[in-house]
Design an enzyme around this catalytic site. Sequence first.
Site, PDB file in Angstrom:
ATOM      1  N   TYR A 144       0.856  -1.184   0.000  1.00  0.00           N
ATOM      2  CA  TYR A 144       0.000   0.000   0.000  1.00  0.00           C
ATOM      3  C   TYR A 144       0.888   1.229   0.000  1.00  0.00           C
ATOM      4  CZ  TYR A 144      -3.301   3.583   1.708  1.00  0.00           C
ATOM      5  OH  TYR A 144      -4.064   4.727   1.849  1.00  0.00           O
ATOM      6  N   ASP A 239       9.439   2.589  -0.788  1.00  0.00           N
ATOM      7  CA  ASP A 239       8.449   3.303   0.021  1.00  0.00           C
ATOM      8  C   ASP A 239       8.745   2.989   1.485  1.00  0.00           C
ATOM      9  OD1 ASP A 239       4.784   3.512   0.138  1.00  0.00           O
ATOM     10  OD2 ASP A 239       6.376   4.313   1.412  1.00  0.00           O
ATOM     11  N   LYS A 267       5.337   9.515   8.505  1.00  0.00           N
ATOM     12  CA  LYS A 267       5.148   9.031   9.873  1.00  0.00           C
ATOM     13  C   LYS A 267       6.229   9.533  10.850  1.00  0.00           C
ATOM     14  CE  LYS A 267       2.694   5.036   8.018  1.00  0.00           C
ATOM     15  NZ  LYS A 267       1.296   5.064   8.488  1.00  0.00           N
TER      16      LYS A 267
HETATM   17  P1  KE4 Z   1      -0.453   8.490   4.491  1.00  0.00           P
HETATM   18  O1  KE4 Z   1      -1.004   9.185   3.264  1.00  0.00           O
HETATM   19  O2  KE4 Z   1      -1.512   7.690   5.228  1.00  0.00           O
HETATM   20  O3  KE4 Z   1       0.339   9.444   5.406  1.00  0.00           O
HETATM   21  O4  KE4 Z   1       0.663   7.444   3.989  1.00  0.00           O
HETATM   22  C1  KE4 Z   1       0.303   6.505   3.015  1.00  0.00           C
HETATM   23  C2  KE4 Z   1       1.258   5.325   3.108  1.00  0.00           C
HETATM   24  C3  KE4 Z   1       2.272   5.216   2.172  1.00  0.00           C
HETATM   25  N1  KE4 Z   1       3.144   4.188   2.208  1.00  0.00           N
HETATM   26  C4  KE4 Z   1       3.056   3.237   3.178  1.00  0.00           C
HETATM   27  C5  KE4 Z   1       4.046   2.115   3.181  1.00  0.00           C
HETATM   28  C6  KE4 Z   1       2.050   3.310   4.166  1.00  0.00           C
HETATM   29  O5  KE4 Z   1       1.974   2.352   5.118  1.00  0.00           O
HETATM   30  C7  KE4 Z   1       1.136   4.377   4.143  1.00  0.00           C
HETATM   31  C8  KE4 Z   1       0.022   4.519   5.158  1.00  0.00           C
HETATM   32  N2  KE4 Z   1      -0.035   3.511   6.171  1.00  0.00           N
HETATM   33  C9  KE4 Z   1      -1.351   3.285   6.747  1.00  0.00           C
HETATM   34  C10 KE4 Z   1      -1.226   2.087   7.692  1.00  0.00           C
HETATM   35  N3  KE4 Z   1      -1.234   0.880   7.012  1.00  0.00           N
HETATM   36  C11 KE4 Z   1      -1.872   4.509   7.438  1.00  0.00           C
HETATM   37  C12 KE4 Z   1      -3.055   4.267   8.320  1.00  0.00           C
HETATM   38  C13 KE4 Z   1      -4.336   4.734   7.676  1.00  0.00           C
HETATM   39  O6  KE4 Z   1      -4.490   4.570   6.454  1.00  0.00           O
HETATM   40  O7  KE4 Z   1      -5.181   5.254   8.436  1.00  0.00           O
END
Ligand code: KE4
Length: 423
Positions: A144, A239, A267
Site C-alpha cells: 500500500y 516506500d 510518519k
Molecule cells: P499516508 O497518506 O496515510 O500518510 O501514507 C500513506 C502510506 C504510504 N506508504 C506506506 C508504506 C504506508 O503504510 C502508508 C500509510 N499507512 C497506513 C497504515 N497501514 C496509514 C493508516 C491509515 O491509512 O489510516
Amino acid sequence: MNIKESEELFNLSQQVIPGGVNSPVRAFRAVGRNPLFIKRAQGSHITDEDDNTYIDYVGSWGPAILGHAHPQVIESVQRACRDGLTFGAPTRKEYLLAEMICEAMPSIEKVRLVNSGTEAVMSAIRTARGYTGREYIIKFKGNYHGHSDGLLVKAGSGALTTTVPDSGGVPADYSRNTLIALYNDRESVHALMEQYKDKVAAVIVEPVAANMGVVLPEEGFLKFLRDITQEYGSLLIFDEVITGFRLGYGGAQEWYGVFPDMTTLGKIIGGGMPLAAYGGRKEIMDQVSPVGPVYQAGTLSGNPVATTAGIETLKLLKAHPEYYTQMEQHAARLAEAFRKFGRRKHEKIYVNQIASLLCAFYTDREVVDYDTAVSSDVKEYAEHFGYLLEHGIYTAPAQFEAMFVSVAHTEEDIQKTCNIILG
Ligand code: KE4
C-alpha cells in the site's frame, strides 16, 4: 468495559463524517466492533473517552516511535507554535530536517517535504516518470502506497500484470499505466520487465511489507529489484513511509544494504505531525519545480511546527541507538508470546517480526507473500483482538496491518502484554 462516551461520539460522528472516521481502518469494521474515541495519549498508553487506558501497539500507525507526547518533542513544538504556525515561506527548520534525512540515508541527496505519505509517493512517481520519460509503474500486490488514483489498483481479471481500479471513482484509464507483480516473486517482476522493457519508469516496493500484515523480503529479493531496475533503466523507489527510521536510523535501505534511486518517507519524520517526504539522487530531484519541469507544491509543506516535531524526534533517535535494540528485544518477546499462544492452544499462528515491527497471522502457513498472508483467519484475528482490547492491550484493528513497539514500552508493559496474549 464501559465505552458509553465512545459509542455516543461514534453515533454523532457518523452524521457528519463518512463512517464517523477520517481514515477507514479506524472504524474497527475489520474486527466487527465500534471504534474507541481516544482523548489522550502519553508514553506507551492511550486513554479513551470513557477513561479506559490501554497499552498502545498502534502508535498512530508508526509515528509514535518515541511513545506519545515525548516531553522534549512537546516542549519544542509548544515553543515553535509561539513563533507562528505557518509562513508559506522557506525556513531554517526545513533545511535542518532535510539535512538530517540526507545524512541518515545517503541515497537521498535532495528531498522535498510534503504533508502525507500519499502525497510523497504520488510526487515520487510523477518525478520518476518525468526523469525517465517513461509511463509504466510496477507495484506489488499487497503493498500500500497511499490513496493516489494510479495506485488504487488490483490485478486485472485477465493477465495478472495489467490492473483495474480498486476503488470507486477511479477512471479505468488511470490504472492503465500501473502494473502489478507479486512480492518475493522474482519471475513475476522479470516477466513484466521483459514485456514492458524500456517503458517502465519505476518499480515501487515496501522494502518490508507492512500493509498485508508484516511480510519480510526474501533473501536477495531487494538486491534483485536493485539489479533488474538498473538493467532495464528503470528507477527503484523504496516506500519507507513505515520502515524509514523504524527498522533503524537508516531505515530498510541501511538494514538490507540495498540503496534505491528514490525513497518516500512519512510518519516518524513528522514526529506525529503531518509531514512526509520524497527524495533521491540530485539529478532526479532536480526535475522537480521550480528547478525542473515536474510540478509539485503544497501550502503547508515543510510547516515550521511539523518540522520542529520531526527534528526533535530524529535527534532523539540518532542520539540513542540503544533505543532500536530495546525495541527489537521487546518486539521479539511479543512475537514469542504469540507463537507460544499458538502452540499452546493448537491455534494456527504464524508471526513475522523485524526490529520493532511484528504481526501475528492466524494461519498454519508460513507467511511469505500476499497469498499466504490472506490465508490468515481474520475471524480468529478479530476474536483475539477483542480479547486483548478488553484486557487493556490496543493492537491494530485489522489483520493486515502491523504492531508497533515504541521506546516508551517498558519491561512491565511487555511482560503484562505477554501474560495477556497467553490468556
Ligand atoms: P499516508 O497518506 O496515510 O500518510 O501514507 C500513506 C502510506 C504510504 N506508504 C506506506 C508504506 C504506508 O503504510 C502508508 C500509510 N499507512 C497506513 C497504515 N497501514 C496509514 C493508516 C491509515 O491509512 O489510516
